[in-house]
Motif scaffolding. Structure first.
Motif, PDB file in Angstrom:
ATOM      1  N   PHE A 139      34.515  40.236  32.095  1.00  0.00           N
ATOM      2  CA  PHE A 139      35.620  40.655  32.962  1.00  0.00           C
ATOM      3  C   PHE A 139      36.597  41.540  32.200  1.00  0.00           C
ATOM      4  CE2 PHE A 139      33.849  36.659  34.187  1.00  0.00           C
ATOM      5  CZ  PHE A 139      33.647  36.812  35.541  1.00  0.00           C
ATOM      6  N   ASP A 141      40.023  43.958  33.306  1.00  0.00           N
ATOM      7  CA  ASP A 141      40.878  44.406  34.417  1.00  0.00           C
ATOM      8  C   ASP A 141      41.181  45.895  34.260  1.00  0.00           C
ATOM      9  OD1 ASP A 141      42.503  44.496  36.590  1.00  0.00           O
ATOM     10  OD2 ASP A 141      43.981  43.060  35.867  1.00  0.00           O
ATOM     11  N   GLU A 142      40.158  46.703  34.488  1.00  0.00           N
ATOM     12  CA  GLU A 142      40.270  48.156  34.341  1.00  0.00           C
ATOM     13  C   GLU A 142      41.382  48.701  35.234  1.00  0.00           C
ATOM     14  OE1 GLU A 142      38.666  50.393  32.590  1.00  0.00           O
ATOM     15  OE2 GLU A 142      36.985  49.241  31.753  1.00  0.00           O
ATOM     16  N   ARG A 153      35.131  46.065  36.797  1.00  0.00           N
ATOM     17  CA  ARG A 153      35.985  44.953  36.337  1.00  0.00           C
ATOM     18  C   ARG A 153      35.152  43.710  36.023  1.00  0.00           C
ATOM     19  NH1 ARG A 153      40.738  46.415  40.652  1.00  0.00           N
ATOM     20  NH2 ARG A 153      41.958  47.681  39.213  1.00  0.00           N
ATOM     21  N   GLU A 154      33.985  43.620  36.620  1.00  0.00           N
ATOM     22  CA  GLU A 154      33.088  42.496  36.339  1.00  0.00           C
ATOM     23  C   GLU A 154      31.715  43.097  36.103  1.00  0.00           C
ATOM     24  OE1 GLU A 154      33.267  39.300  39.197  1.00  0.00           O
ATOM     25  OE2 GLU A 154      31.350  38.472  38.550  1.00  0.00           O
TER      26      GLU A 154
END
Lengths: 571, 571
Positions: A139, A141-142, A153-154
């Protein structure tokens, strides 16, 4: 498998916001769907590709005696506080609290987790080396997820970690992992280059990056035609030999007015001097506001990654102009190394360090000094000099064997020699053969599994759709009967399905009640390596074989088709 | 694989906080380690077990044409707001914000995700039925994680979802999935019962639970020796036939003083009447404070799950005494159905509904009414009457074929007929054969993959350690040479490893420099099905075979040992 039972929602149109080919085609061919920005569902065809990639990874990891594990994705903040990354990792780190108000993160990588686990149980060098890995969702958090599976993001990663008692042990495993990764990408059927990567980001000494050349890539690969040299742009080095100019006559340093020289180009024109003989000064800032002036020759750009690594900071960025003006006394057009405040560090690129009687900003707006000389006008130690510039296309490469060329690439894997950064921080020590406590020496290794789907698509797909290498295609063979109501066709298709299966291949049978045109278009779109069409000549036992990658077609008997499968499906 | 290269940290002592056998042994045998409370790392041996379980699941899912997929674990809050579960799921739901301050959750289950995905792409009944599944980590913020892998915050699940155009389609797939799950658990080698489960929790109509009997289980399984009947305690039904007592003479209702009768037992003693002829009234509260009085006979307890399902509420709990006193006028000892406030609902258990001239609280502290009769004193409609009691051990089962017995069980799987709850909430409709839009009919199915490791350990392990069924053992054969410096032993061990491999089995070779006692103890602890010890008789080609599950030992030649492997390793 029967296509009527497969969830394979192909689209006629592609969503307008899909910018790159792989994003468009994976959506259109029914391989992926977004669930939120940067988080995708892998539909059945994509999951089959992922499973085949994972199987290849597991086989090659078995070959180097790697231990598969699985660690939690939710990690206690304390673990990352120990390494310091809870503070330094930045906004990409997902942080949350549980019902008891304790701090947790979603793991973007697992150096800390594995160091804590192995460190807790391994106490002697006799139990080493150990190599562990997992394949798991990660993970990040772009700020701006984009390009389908390329920046999410994942994402699925294989992450591996090696633990040895000394550096020689690390070198051996590092080399084995390079071979294992090479085998994986060769088997997957991807074009890639192994390039020098930025090890500093992970706190290590050496790193190699596997990069897949593709126009959609966000990285620039620097390479030469003449040699094996290849590096990420952030790490690429051009060839430069230092020159001793200490016996040249030194001019007097004088101030000149340069109110209209905002850039190096302006200054070059004003003074009629090439940019290569002018000094360009930029100021960078670390995460706690540490300032450093970096001087390059005017024909090169400062390379922030090289500067960051030289400063030993977790990240640096260009300093704000307001901050610079407050501290140095001038805005961006008039900066220079002379009379820097004491708490502003100075780094000088080796090309700039060889300038004599040069011009640079006077740290006063609209003014420059000419006739500057290092030593006399600005104190400069050897350790402040280095390669702080970004390599340019056309320069000679650092190995002197060819000119640098640039191409775009997708980072698909990265291997690092970490050393003792994490074992030291988390107290992961073993007794060595002399009975002394030593920090375990670590390496870390990662493959962007889900990103491979995009990389392969960028490299292989054509106008009609996806084209899968045989080793990782969702199915080996696409059996397409034109009309299943025709008894000959139905019988031959069933026969073919059974024969293909007993030959050791998997097949998808298009049993849908659709027109032939729709079936063919979908077949080309989803891109299975071999299509066998069962049509009018079914009564004679004749089928048509189409090879997706080469666009070849052949009419032949079922027996001939199956006999030739190993040729078309060589893995 | 060589044991010297395996990360297998066995312990001599078990951490004191491991309460149940499976937690203790999985720690001791080096299968798992905690990373935070309720979140475990699966070490290499455990991961091999998981991989073998997953392979069995995939094969049985293939057999029912299920499509494997993989959806994100981070889900946008909006998805769960549409179904209402963002509000109702409770504290177990992990909620967090991303860097743009948007609300997300970590998926504990994926009805919404798959409904949205399939609903977005499937528009006609012709594309149905579809059955999709995934194997993936799930997240539940348990208030009190415990018992090792039995109650965790992060766990591996197989979750499947079926989509059909009508209920008949659902019934067919539901039955197929019951068979598939039965096959899976038979192959895994687990003892289990299929029992009636609580479908209400998922908003569905019918559910079956697969439960593994084990002392450490947190559920109570209710069953009979005489028949197939089995149910979760929350759903179990005893046998009761309604009685028509409408022609019995009705007494006058009178108030009596009962200042010391705080419980049914007190009242029973005071009035010298059996508890079965007294009415017990409890008040339950829904999530928004909805109140409902529930009346049972005094010899039974009210069953909150049955009440919750009857009321159609997401959850109910016992109401606070202060709230009850404020609303009904009396505390817990003096409640009754007469003169209830209008906004307090009433449900009456069928046994209590057949009472005549009965005693219940007067909703005034220290007072009861006697001679109460339904209809005359309290309005009672048929739809208010039902089974709202918790079954008791020793009662006749609902099928009339035997007496109810209780045992503890671990829930290992659950299958639900969901109906249209989620498809309606998320607008997942298809055109039916008449061209009308209908909500898709759904089922959901889940196996607690990681929990199986604990369930199997609870059932199979013995004093010496783990005992794995052959189908899911980390390795099939444990080859234990006593002394690898002995050339005969080393040669025979190598020969054995190759022979076992070519027979299609995997082996672990204990090549460590440890004493025989340590090797044997570790071998018994990690519990591979067959151990082959290579010792002094190696020069004669003789080995000792030990079968872990039966404790049998045999001396034989290598050829005989390998010949017999299929017998000991029957899967």
């Amino acid at each position: 498998m029967k296509q009527s039972q497969l969830f394979m929602p192909t689209l006629r149109e592609v969503p307008a916001d899909a910018e790159v080919k792989s994003h468009q085609l994976l959506l259109k061919a029914g391989y992926i769907r977004p669930v939120s920005a940067g988080a995708f569902a892998y539909l059945p065809l994509a999951k089959r590709v992922l499973n085949k990639i994972e199987a290849i990874v597991r086989e090659e990891m078995d070959a180097v005696n790697a231990n598969e594990m699985l660690v939690p994705e939710i990690l206690p903040a304390e673990l990352w506080q120990k390494s310091g990354r809870y503070q330094t990792y930045g906004q990409d780190l997902y942080k949350f609290k549980n019902r008891q108000d304790r701090d947790f993160i979603l793991g973007p990588t697992h150096e800390e987790t594995f160091t804590e686990l192995l460190g807790g149980d391994i106490k002697s060098y006799k139990k080493l080396p150990l190599l562990v890995y997992q394949i798991q969702s990660k993970f990040r958090d772009e700020g701006r997820p984009r390009f389908g599976l390329l920046r999410t993001r994942e994402f699925l990663m294989q992450d591996a970690y090696s633990f040895t008692a000394d550096n020689e042990g690390l070198d051996t495993i590092f080399d084995q992992m390079e071979v294992a990764y090479t085998n994986i990408f060769n088997r997957v059927g991807l074009d890639y280059r192994i390039i020098d990567g930025d090890a500093g980001a992970m706190g290590g000494s050496t790193s190699k990056e596997f990069s897949a050349p593709a126009a959609a890539g966000e990285d620039t690969i620097v390479y030469t035609e003449g040699s094996d040299y290849a590096a990420n742009l952030e790490m690429a080095k051009d060839f430069y030999e230092r020159v001793d100019r200490s016996d040249e006559e030194q001019d007097e340093m004088t101030t000149i007015d340069t109110p209209n020289a905002k850039t190096i180009e302006d200054l070059s024109e004003l003074l009629d001097e090439p940019a290569s003989s002018l000094a360009k000064t930029v100021v960078v800032a670390g995460p706690e506001g540490e300032l450093c002036a970096v001087v390059t020759t005017g024909d090169f750009e400062v390379n922030l990654v090289k500067v960051q690594n030289a400063l030993g900071l977790p990240e640096v960025d260009m300093a704000d102009e307001a901050v610079v003006k407050e501290k140095l006394g001038a805005g961006f057009g008039s900066l220079g190394p002379v009379n820097l405040p004491e708490d502003v560090k100075l780094l000088v690129d080796e090309r700039a360090a060889d300038l004599v009687n040069f011009t640079a900003g006077a740290n006063e707006d609209g003014k420059h000094f000419t006739g500057i000389n290092w030593g006399r006008d600005v104190a400069l130690e050897d350790e402040q000099i280095g390669d702080f510039r970004t390599a340019k296309e056309g320069e000679l490469a650092v190995d002197g064997k060819g000119k640098l060329a640039f191409t775009k690439g997708i980072e698909i894997a990265h291997i690092f020699k970490l050393g003792t950064k994490y074992s030291k921080a988390l107290g992961a020590q073993v007794l060595d053969s002399n009975g002394r406590n030593v920090d375990m020496v670590m390496g870390c290794y990662g493959i962007g599994i889900s990103r491979l789907l995009s990389a392969i698509t960028e490299q292989k797909a054509d106008d009609k759709g996806l084209v899968w290498p045989a080793a990782i295609a969702p199915f080996d063979v696409h059996i397409v009967p034109i009309n299943l109501k025709d008894e000959d066709q139905a019988a031959l298709a069933a026969d073919l399905e059974a024969t293909v299966k007993s030959a050791g291949y998997d097949s998808l049978v298009d049993d849908r009640k659709e027109r032939a045109g729709v079936k063919f278009a979908d077949a080309e779109l989803i891109g299975l390596p071999v299509r066998i069409t069962v049509g009018k000549k079914a009564s004679e036992g004749i089928v048509e074989v189409s090879v997706r990658a080469t666009d070849e077609s052949f009419e032949m008997t079922v027996a001939e088709a199956v006999e030739n499968l190993p040729k078309w499906l060589s893995k």
